[in-house]
Design an enzyme around this catalytic site. Structure first.
Site, PDB file in Angstrom:
ATOM      1  N   ARG A 130       5.194 -10.107   1.479  1.00  0.00           N
ATOM      2  CA  ARG A 130       5.938  -8.899   1.818  1.00  0.00           C
ATOM      3  C   ARG A 130       5.040  -7.694   2.040  1.00  0.00           C
ATOM      4  O   ARG A 130       3.961  -7.576   1.454  1.00  0.00           O
ATOM      5  CB  ARG A 130       6.984  -8.592   0.746  1.00  0.00           C
ATOM      6  CG  ARG A 130       6.430  -8.350  -0.632  1.00  0.00           C
ATOM      7  CD  ARG A 130       7.550  -8.134  -1.658  1.00  0.00           C
ATOM      8  NE  ARG A 130       7.968  -9.367  -2.284  1.00  0.00           N
ATOM      9  CZ  ARG A 130       8.961  -9.452  -3.172  1.00  0.00           C
ATOM     10  NH1 ARG A 130       9.602  -8.375  -3.528  1.00  0.00           N
ATOM     11  NH2 ARG A 130       9.295 -10.608  -3.693  1.00  0.00           N
ATOM     12  N   HIS A 146       0.154  -5.140   1.298  1.00  0.00           N
ATOM     13  CA  HIS A 146       0.930  -6.383   1.391  1.00  0.00           C
ATOM     14  C   HIS A 146       0.496  -7.340   0.298  1.00  0.00           C
ATOM     15  O   HIS A 146      -0.638  -7.308  -0.182  1.00  0.00           O
ATOM     16  CB  HIS A 146       0.765  -7.027   2.771  1.00  0.00           C
ATOM     17  CG  HIS A 146      -0.552  -7.731   2.977  1.00  0.00           C
ATOM     18  ND1 HIS A 146      -0.761  -9.035   2.618  1.00  0.00           N
ATOM     19  CD2 HIS A 146      -1.733  -7.296   3.498  1.00  0.00           C
ATOM     20  CE1 HIS A 146      -1.997  -9.386   2.916  1.00  0.00           C
ATOM     21  NE2 HIS A 146      -2.614  -8.339   3.451  1.00  0.00           N
ATOM     22  N   CYS A 147       1.446  -8.184  -0.125  1.00  0.00           N
ATOM     23  CA  CYS A 147       1.123  -9.255  -1.066  1.00  0.00           C
ATOM     24  C   CYS A 147       1.242 -10.575  -0.315  1.00  0.00           C
ATOM     25  O   CYS A 147       0.994 -10.627   0.885  1.00  0.00           O
ATOM     26  CB  CYS A 147       2.031  -9.199  -2.288  1.00  0.00           C
ATOM     27  SG  CYS A 147       3.796  -9.278  -1.914  1.00  0.00           S
ATOM     28  N   ALA A 148       1.651 -11.632  -0.980  1.00  0.00           N
ATOM     29  CA  ALA A 148       1.644 -12.950  -0.348  1.00  0.00           C
ATOM     30  C   ALA A 148       2.702 -13.085   0.732  1.00  0.00           C
ATOM     31  O   ALA A 148       2.528 -13.844   1.687  1.00  0.00           O
ATOM     32  CB  ALA A 148       1.849 -14.032  -1.408  1.00  0.00           C
TER      33      ALA A 148
END
Length: 629
Positions: free
Chosen positions: A29, A25-27
């Site tokens: 999504r 995961h990123c910030a």
């Protein structure tokens, strides 16, 4: 519980655990690599209230969650046993994936785990620069020294940190690749580099081969290439070595081979490539800074939509490492604030309660550099606001490019970036150019969206008591479609419902009723669109397309159908007044449950407005809501 539910629904939507190669995961999504994207139900995920958008790009199946993505991620990996799934990504990847998509996936996989601390370190560096300019701190003070060490440690030891994340991404032992990164910034190597630059310094050899000492602190590309080489060697050694010795001989051979190879060949080659990339960007940027600013700022959010922006992140970090500054990141400030401005315009203009709540939260997140909720949830669905945000970003990018603003530490393009663009010499024209360009982008997008981005709201007289309105003579009056009350009872504003999901309007606009008797009748002529297996909630779609959700009680799903009786099933044709459900009011309240029943228009975004009847009480089949087409 909320995150667990959303995680289980997402897990089902992507085709289950067996369909997942990896997930990170990123910030905002979740980034899945699926074995077969055809098994995923993208539409079902888009319809999930806990999901903002689904995007397939860069070889990834991306599920946009918003600010709570880390909690959902943790719940998902716990449920599916995927906690280490990202480590095995390279072992089970899709061979049909394009080279470009594979590169984007590698870059995002390496830098995504560092995004939060990267931004935090950059922000702290920016505030330290601001403190020096304002005279709050002195460079030789103990406070400045400690805080500077905190802000600079990640960048100084970048090879060590990237060694770990790159090793995981390439499917190797991350501790081996982390040790390789540690060798690059070891004090002995740095001392040899400093000594090599002194007059009369003698050349140093490794097995007769001359060593080119380079300062690898803050470098990016050398350790990524070294980690790839080490991971390939590790897989080969594990295949040929006996299980009794490979646990220590494989790491030994990887270190003995990769570390010298990095200092002799990989490092110098990667450093040359780093300088080539930095010089190439400078040549393009210097040719026409305003044009570069307008193009990059105008197209940035389009790149974000498809996840392609990750391809530029290493370039920004590389510029900071090689040049000591970066001209690309400041150009993104107008791009981000353009979408923030468009979201503000939607917030001020819309009369839809659900959209107003979503736009308000997305506006706040956007200010701090997270634009996915704004783009996917607010501006892109309405199209024009997204375009105005991009145009505003391009205009602001031209101004920032003209002023040749630089940033001196890495971070998300956000309100904190203004502190990161202050040079050591103090505030100058480049800083004011960034501020002016960013404000113009935000204001242009907000004003354009407010006046031209959304359909003009219907102007009507102040809402009357619909139960006594003579202007409504049937269920399809000129004012709109009338939704009759399915229950007799006491009226309650939706905002006063104890459940925050209903009260916020996220599920749609409407009203609530505290029932006087245990029966629910159809509010319209239409079809039973859905009936929950616990019979506590039912969805009706009217002949005119209005989607009405009647949810009896708060948290009554926990009763698992006890005290509820359904008289219809999904797909049944019903007329206004037909009996839908019966329930035992006394038993439900005796079990400790609130019987407040929200009645909402779940597709209220398709209407200009949803008008509620006035008064404190209502009888069954009296006019309750009017939806304005």
């Amino acid at each position: 519980m909320q995150y667990t539910t959303v995680a289980s629904e997402i897990l089902a939507g992507v085709g289950g655990q067996s369909n997942i190669n990896s997930v990170v995961h990123c910030a905002t999504r979740l980034r899945f690599k699926l074995k077969d994207t055809a098994r995923a139900d993208a539409q079902a995920l888009k319809d999930n209230p806990g999901v903002i958008m689904v995007v397939e790009s860069g070889g990834q199946f991306q599920v946009v969650i918003g600010n709570h993505v880390s909690e959902v991620y943790q719940a998902l990996v716990n449920q599916a046993g995927l906690a280490d799934a990202e480590e095995h990504d390279s072992k089970s990847g899709n061979s049909k994936e394009s080279v470009f998509s594979h590169c984007i996936d590698i870059i995002s996989g390496i830098f995504t785990p560092l995004l939060g601390v990267l931004a935090a370190s950059g922000i702290l560096k920016g505030f330290l620069a601001l403190s020096i300019v304002c005279g709050w701190l002195q460079p030789n003070s103990g406070s400045y020294t400690i805080l500077f060490a905190a802000s600079d440690s990640l960048f100084y030891f970048f090879p060590l940190v990237l060694g770990y994340t790159a090793g995981k991404k390439f499917g190797g032992n991350p501790f081996i690749t982390m040790a390789i990164g540690g060798a690059l910034v070891h004090p002995l190597m740095l001392a040899a580099f400093n000594a090599a630059g002194q007059p009369g310094a003698s050349e140093v050899y490794f097995l007769g081969i001359p060593i080119t000492f380079i300062n690898y602190s803050s470098s990016v590309i050398p350790i990524i290439l070294a980690a790839w080489v080490s991971s390939r060697l590790e897989k080969g050694f594990n295949r040929v070595l006996h299980s009794n010795i490979k646990n220590f001989f494989t790491p030994l051979l990887c270190l003995v081979i990769t570390v010298p190879a990095t200092f002799l060949l990989i490092g110098p080659l990667a450093t040359w490539l780093s300088h080539l990339l930095a010089s190439g960007f400078q040549i393009i940027y210097s040719a026409a800074p305003p044009v570069a600013g307008g193009v990059l700022a105008g197209l940035w959010q389009i790149c974000v939509i498809f996840g392609l922006h990750w391809g530029l992140v290493p370039l920004m970090i590389n510029n900071l490492s090689v040049l000591g500054y970066d001209a690309m990141l400041p150009l993104l400030l107008p791009a981000v604030m353009g979408q923030v401005g468009a979201t503000l315009g939607v917030f001020l203009r819309t009369r839809d309660a659900k959209m107003k709540v979503l736009a308000g939260s997305a506006f706040t997140a956007g200010i701090f550099g997270i634009t996915e909720p704004a783009v996917y949830g607010v501006t892109l669905p309405s199209k024009k606001p997204f375009v105005f945000g991009c145009v505003g970003g391009a205009i602001g990018g031209v101004i920032v490019g003209f002023c040749q603003t630089h940033v001196y530490s890495f971070g998300l393009a956000s309100i904190f970036s203004f502190a990161q663009i202050i040079p050591a010499t103090g505030v100058d024209a480049s800083v004011w150019g960034a501020i002016i360009g960013t404000l113009i982008a935000l204001i242009f997008a907000a004003i354009s969206t407010f006046f031209f981005g959304l359909p003009a709201p219907v102007v009507t007289a102040e809402t009357e008591d619909l139960s006594h309105s003579s202007s409504i003579t049937d269920n399809h009056s000129g004012l709109g479609e009338v939704i009759f009350s399915p229950i007799s009872g006491e009226l309650l504003a939706l905002a006063d419902v104890s459940d925050n999901i209903f009260a916020s309007g996220l599920l749609g606009a409407g009203i609530a009723i505290i029932p006087q008797q245990g029966r629910v009748v159809s509010p319209v002529n239409g079809v039973v669109a859905s009936l929950f297996k616990t019979h506590h909630a039912i969805g009706i779609e009217s002949d005119s397309g209005a989607e009405i959700l009647i949810h009896v009680g708060i948290d009554t799903v926990k009763l698992d159908g006890k005290y509820f009786t359904a008289h219809v099933k999904a797909g049944d044709r019903v007329n206004a007044g037909d009996l839908l459900l019966e329930f035992d009011c006394t038993a439900i309240t005796g079990a400790g449950y609130d019987l407040t029943t929200p009645i909402i228009i779940s597709n209220s975004e398709n209407y200009q407005d949803v008008l509620c009847t006035k008064g404190t009480a209502i009888t069954e089949q009296a006019p309750l809501l009017t939806v304005i087409r």
